[in-house]
Design a protein around this motif. Sequence first.
Motif, PDB file in Angstrom:
ATOM      1  N   GLU A 155      12.738   3.122  -2.459  1.00  0.00           N
ATOM      2  CA  GLU A 155      11.275   3.245  -2.544  1.00  0.00           C
ATOM      3  C   GLU A 155      10.607   2.046  -1.851  1.00  0.00           C
ATOM      4  O   GLU A 155       9.593   2.196  -1.158  1.00  0.00           O
ATOM      5  N   LEU A 156      11.185   0.855  -2.000  1.00  0.00           N
ATOM      6  CA  LEU A 156      10.627  -0.339  -1.343  1.00  0.00           C
ATOM      7  C   LEU A 156      10.635  -0.169   0.171  1.00  0.00           C
ATOM      8  O   LEU A 156       9.657  -0.487   0.846  1.00  0.00           O
TER       9      LEU A 156
ATOM     10  N   GLY B 204       7.568  -0.007 -11.865  1.00  0.00           N
ATOM     11  CA  GLY B 204       6.639  -0.117 -10.730  1.00  0.00           C
ATOM     12  C   GLY B 204       6.560   1.131  -9.881  1.00  0.00           C
ATOM     13  O   GLY B 204       6.038   1.084  -8.766  1.00  0.00           O
TER      14      GLY B 204
ATOM     15  N   LEU C 257       7.779  -6.331 -11.855  1.00  0.00           N
ATOM     16  CA  LEU C 257       7.652  -4.954 -11.364  1.00  0.00           C
ATOM     17  C   LEU C 257       9.008  -4.480 -10.847  1.00  0.00           C
ATOM     18  O   LEU C 257       9.579  -5.082  -9.932  1.00  0.00           O
ATOM     19  N   GLU C 258       9.507  -3.393 -11.443  1.00  0.00           N
ATOM     20  CA  GLU C 258      10.809  -2.872 -11.045  1.00  0.00           C
ATOM     21  C   GLU C 258      10.647  -1.630 -10.172  1.00  0.00           C
ATOM     22  O   GLU C 258      10.049  -0.647 -10.601  1.00  0.00           O
ATOM     23  N   VAL C 259      11.194  -1.717  -8.947  1.00  0.00           N
ATOM     24  CA  VAL C 259      11.104  -0.604  -7.996  1.00  0.00           C
ATOM     25  C   VAL C 259      12.454  -0.493  -7.269  1.00  0.00           C
ATOM     26  O   VAL C 259      12.970  -1.499  -6.781  1.00  0.00           O
TER      27      VAL C 259
ATOM     28  N   GLY D 235       8.346  -9.536  -8.478  1.00  0.00           N
ATOM     29  CA  GLY D 235       8.906  -8.280  -8.014  1.00  0.00           C
ATOM     30  C   GLY D 235       9.283  -8.431  -6.555  1.00  0.00           C
ATOM     31  O   GLY D 235       8.785  -9.323  -5.866  1.00  0.00           O
TER      32      GLY D 235
ATOM     33  N   LYS E 196       3.027  -6.278  -6.084  1.00  0.00           N
ATOM     34  CA  LYS E 196       2.506  -7.496  -6.731  1.00  0.00           C
ATOM     35  C   LYS E 196       1.053  -7.775  -6.359  1.00  0.00           C
ATOM     36  O   LYS E 196       0.227  -7.993  -7.232  1.00  0.00           O
TER      37      LYS E 196
ATOM     38  N   ARG F  31      15.291   0.078  -4.401  1.00  0.00           N
ATOM     39  CA  ARG F  31      15.301  -0.358  -3.001  1.00  0.00           C
ATOM     40  C   ARG F  31      14.835   0.731  -2.027  1.00  0.00           C
ATOM     41  O   ARG F  31      14.101   0.450  -1.079  1.00  0.00           O
TER      42      ARG F  31
ATOM     43  N   SER G 214       6.840  -4.283  -3.958  1.00  0.00           N
ATOM     44  CA  SER G 214       6.816  -3.768  -5.337  1.00  0.00           C
ATOM     45  C   SER G 214       5.388  -3.593  -5.851  1.00  0.00           C
ATOM     46  O   SER G 214       5.182  -3.020  -6.918  1.00  0.00           O
TER      47      SER G 214
END
Length: 182
Positions: free
Chosen positions: A114-115, A165, A108-110, A2, A8, A112, A6
């Motif tokens: 939110e990141l 994620g 894990l998909e999140v 991820g 991890k 951008r 994300s």
Amino acid sequence: MGPPGSGKGTQAQGLVRERGWVQLSTGDLFRDHIKRGTELGRTAKRFIDKGEYVPDLVTVDMVRQRLTQIPRDTRVVFDGFPRTVAQTDELDELLAEFDRSVDAVLLLEVPRTELLTRLGKRAKEQGRTDDTPEVIGRRLDVYERQTRPVVEHYKTRGIVRLVDGVGTVDQIAARLAKAAAE
Ligand code: ADP
């Protein structure tokens, strides 16, 4: 796997606590070397502080070294490795030496936005030198350019399991547990 931020590391720690797996985090190993002031740490820091990846040779040697310390019947959850296509090939060879292979890739998909929020918050909480606004942007770009192809590689092998994620740590842990059991 991820992108940066994300979750991890957080989720890998959960798998370690609940299942007795062993976490192998290249980011943590580098930070430990930096703290101890080793030569490897000094090399790694030059790249990490710019948001770039540490050279593959250095990274793979460090992973090999760590793997020798883990009993063969213990499941390893790699966190932050492999991050380049070259590392992916090296990992296959390395695991073959230990009579092991990659069983699954939990991605894990999140989004951008939110990141960026999460990494900005972590910068304040932990003071990591690579969590400054400029370096964060660079790390996300480096991820897209160098690590996205690794995801595609594992997709062609049919071993990628997508995990949403976004949510609480516990919610995501439950999704991961389900994906890991599939
Ligand atoms: P994050 O995933 O949030 O960026 P990590 O702790 O996993 O945090 O990684 C921090 C930095 O350590 C990366 O930006 C990179 O410079 C370096 N690093 C970690 N893993 C690797 C790797 N497999 N190959 C090269 N560099 C790495």
